[in-house]
Design a protein around this motif. Structure first.
Motif, short mmCIF file in Angstrom:
data_model
loop_
_atom_site.label_atom_id
_atom_site.label_comp_id
_atom_site.label_asym_id
_atom_site.label_seq_id
_atom_site.Cartn_x
_atom_site.Cartn_y
_atom_site.Cartn_z
N PHE A 51 48.04 -6.54 6.22
CA PHE A 51 49.13 -5.92 6.95
C PHE A 51 48.66 -5.18 8.21
CE2 PHE A 51 50.32 -5.50 2.33
CZ PHE A 51 51.14 -6.63 2.32
N GLU A 52 47.36 -5.27 8.52
CA GLU A 52 46.87 -4.44 9.62
C GLU A 52 47.44 -4.88 10.96
OE1 GLU A 52 44.20 -7.76 10.72
OE2 GLU A 52 45.06 -7.07 8.83
N THR A 53 47.69 -6.18 11.13
CA THR A 53 48.25 -6.64 12.39
C THR A 53 49.64 -6.06 12.62
OG1 THR A 53 46.96 -8.69 12.45
CG2 THR A 53 49.03 -8.69 13.65
N ARG A 54 50.46 -6.06 11.59
CA ARG A 54 51.82 -5.53 11.75
C ARG A 54 51.81 -4.02 11.96
NH1 ARG A 54 54.71 -9.29 7.07
NH2 ARG A 54 54.15 -11.26 8.09
N ASP A 55 50.92 -3.33 11.30
CA ASP A 55 50.83 -1.88 11.51
C ASP A 55 50.41 -1.58 12.94
OD1 ASP A 55 50.68 0.92 10.27
OD2 ASP A 55 48.69 0.71 11.13
N THR A 56 49.43 -2.33 13.45
CA THR A 56 48.98 -2.14 14.82
C THR A 56 50.08 -2.49 15.82
OG1 THR A 56 46.69 -2.61 14.16
CG2 THR A 56 47.20 -2.76 16.51
N LEU A 57 50.78 -3.59 15.56
CA LEU A 57 51.88 -3.99 16.44
C LEU A 57 52.99 -2.94 16.47
CD1 LEU A 57 52.19 -7.79 15.63
CD2 LEU A 57 51.68 -6.81 17.87
N GLN A 58 53.28 -2.34 15.31
CA GLN A 58 54.34 -1.35 15.27
C GLN A 58 53.97 -0.13 16.12
OE1 GLN A 58 57.60 -1.48 13.58
NE2 GLN A 58 57.66 0.01 15.25
N ARG A 59 52.73 0.33 16.02
CA ARG A 59 52.31 1.47 16.82
C ARG A 59 52.31 1.14 18.31
NH1 ARG A 59 47.43 2.59 16.12
NH2 ARG A 59 46.83 0.96 14.64
N LEU A 60 51.90 -0.09 18.63
CA LEU A 60 51.92 -0.52 20.02
C LEU A 60 53.35 -0.60 20.54
CD1 LEU A 60 50.36 -1.47 22.49
CD2 LEU A 60 50.34 -3.78 21.51
N ASP A 61 54.23 -1.14 19.73
CA ASP A 61 55.65 -1.21 20.08
C ASP A 61 56.20 0.20 20.35
OD1 ASP A 61 58.37 -1.87 20.33
OD2 ASP A 61 58.30 -3.31 18.70
N ALA A 84 40.89 -15.95 14.71
CA ALA A 84 41.93 -15.03 14.26
C ALA A 84 43.14 -15.09 15.18
CB ALA A 84 41.37 -13.60 14.19
N ALA A 85 42.91 -15.33 16.47
CA ALA A 85 44.04 -15.48 17.39
C ALA A 85 44.85 -16.72 17.05
CB ALA A 85 43.53 -15.55 18.82
N GLU A 86 44.16 -17.81 16.72
CA GLU A 86 44.84 -19.05 16.37
C GLU A 86 45.56 -18.94 15.03
OE1 GLU A 86 41.67 -21.83 16.34
OE2 GLU A 86 41.28 -21.69 18.51
N ALA A 87 45.01 -18.12 14.13
CA ALA A 87 45.57 -18.01 12.78
C ALA A 87 46.63 -16.92 12.66
CB ALA A 87 44.43 -17.74 11.78
N MET A 88 46.99 -16.28 13.76
CA MET A 88 47.95 -15.20 13.71
C MET A 88 49.28 -15.69 13.14
SD MET A 88 49.06 -12.69 16.87
CE MET A 88 49.51 -10.98 16.57
N ASP A 89 49.84 -14.92 12.23
CA ASP A 89 51.12 -15.25 11.62
C ASP A 89 52.17 -15.47 12.71
OD1 ASP A 89 52.86 -15.03 8.96
OD2 ASP A 89 53.89 -13.89 10.54
N ALA A 90 53.04 -16.47 12.50
CA ALA A 90 54.02 -16.83 13.52
C ALA A 90 54.94 -15.66 13.87
CB ALA A 90 54.84 -18.04 13.06
N ALA A 91 55.34 -14.90 12.87
CA ALA A 91 56.23 -13.76 13.12
C ALA A 91 55.51 -12.69 13.92
CB ALA A 91 56.74 -13.20 11.80
N ASP A 92 54.22 -12.46 13.62
CA ASP A 92 53.44 -11.47 14.37
C ASP A 92 53.21 -11.94 15.80
OD1 ASP A 92 53.34 -9.98 12.06
OD2 ASP A 92 51.34 -10.67 11.50
N GLN A 93 52.95 -13.24 15.96
CA GLN A 93 52.76 -13.79 17.30
C GLN A 93 54.03 -13.65 18.13
OE1 GLN A 93 51.82 -18.16 19.05
NE2 GLN A 93 50.32 -17.37 17.59
N LEU A 94 55.18 -13.89 17.50
CA LEU A 94 56.45 -13.72 18.19
C LEU A 94 56.65 -12.27 18.60
CD1 LEU A 94 59.11 -14.99 19.14
CD2 LEU A 94 60.04 -14.52 16.86
N TRP A 95 56.30 -11.34 17.72
CA TRP A 95 56.41 -9.91 18.02
C TRP A 95 55.55 -9.56 19.24
CZ3 TRP A 95 55.76 -5.75 13.59
CH2 TRP A 95 56.15 -4.49 14.07
N LEU A 96 54.30 -10.01 19.23
CA LEU A 96 53.41 -9.72 20.34
C LEU A 96 53.93 -10.35 21.63
CD1 LEU A 96 50.80 -8.59 21.51
CD2 LEU A 96 49.59 -10.59 20.62
N THR A 97 54.43 -11.58 21.54
CA THR A 97 54.97 -12.25 22.71
C THR A 97 56.15 -11.47 23.28
OG1 THR A 97 54.27 -14.41 21.86
CG2 THR A 97 55.97 -14.41 23.57
N ARG A 98 56.98 -10.91 22.41
CA ARG A 98 58.11 -10.11 22.85
C ARG A 98 57.63 -8.86 23.58
NH1 ARG A 98 60.56 -5.79 20.81
NH2 ARG A 98 59.55 -5.93 18.77
#
Length: 221
Positions: A51-61, A84-98
């Motif tokens: 869950f570390e990617t989503r936690d980091t994305l939330q703080r960045l958001d 790890a960049a290629e394996a990023m979960d699709a939902a997390d990648q969409l979040w980062l793209t947003r």
């Protein structure tokens, strides 16, 4: 937050570990290390909750929303490795793209990655804005903003990530959720920072204090 000036630039160290330059509408983060749990599992290391990617994305958001930043610089090691960049979960990648959409986004090369090229943005070894250079690892060419070392200190018996800053440079803490760190008293950091350097803690508040240069008594770290 803790406000300070470096080479005429008025900057703010945020409790999250991000650096804000309001006049440039710029947010700077370092060592996101997206995908660390995936990389460890892939290489047979210890298993961490994924869950570390989503936690980091939330703080960045949250930081982007609060600061109103329209420019972002990620100071390297944004992903734990290129796979790890290629394996990023699709939902997390969409979040980062947003988060990237409509923003001037720069990926600085790190020692773990050369930047996630498929995600767009600018990819550079260094970036210069006004008087300040932005890079992954500190050099003798100052004034500069860098990361890489994940500085930390011990405060009230607890390890705390921290900024290190003096009249020549700022070293950012790791922004990623599952990252270790280098104690501020380590000879590498002690050699980089001027004698009057400050450490600014992250967490509930950005608290400035003299940079600790000696190991805590009775402790091995």
């Amino acid at each position: 937050m803790y406000r300070f000036t470096l080479a005429s630039a008025d900057l703010s160290a945020l409790p999250s570990g991000a650096l804000h330059w309001p006049d440039q509408r710029l947010l700077v983060v370092s060592d996101l290390h997206f995908g660390k749990s995936e990389r460890l599992a892939r290489r047979g290391g210890g298993l961490l909750p994924p869950f570390e990617t989503r936690d980091t994305l939330q703080r960045l958001d949250d930081d982007l929303e609060a600061s109103g930043a329209r420019r972002v610089i990620c100071l390297g090691d944004s992903f734990d490795d290129l796979h790890a960049a290629e394996a990023m979960d699709a939902a997390d990648q969409l979040w980062l793209t947003r988060l990237m959409a409509g923003r001037d986004w720069t990926w600085i090369e790190g020692n773990h990655d050369a930047g996630p090229f498929a995600l767009g943005g600018s990819h550079r070894a260094t970036c210069q804005i006004g008087p300040l250079a932005f890079r992954h690892v500190a050099t003798a060419e100052t004034p500069e903003i860098s990361g890489h070392y994940h500085p930390k200190l011990r405060l009230a018996g607890q390890a705390r990530r921290c900024f290190l800053l003096d009249a020549a440079r700022v070293i950012l803490p790791a922004y990623g959720s599952y990252t270790g760190g280098l104690w501020s008293h380590d000879p590498i950091l002690a050699g980089l920072m001027q004698p009057n350097a400050l450490a600014v803690t992250t967490g509930k508040a950005a608290l400035p204090l003299p940079m600790p240069r000696e190991r805590a008594a009775g402790r091995g770290t």
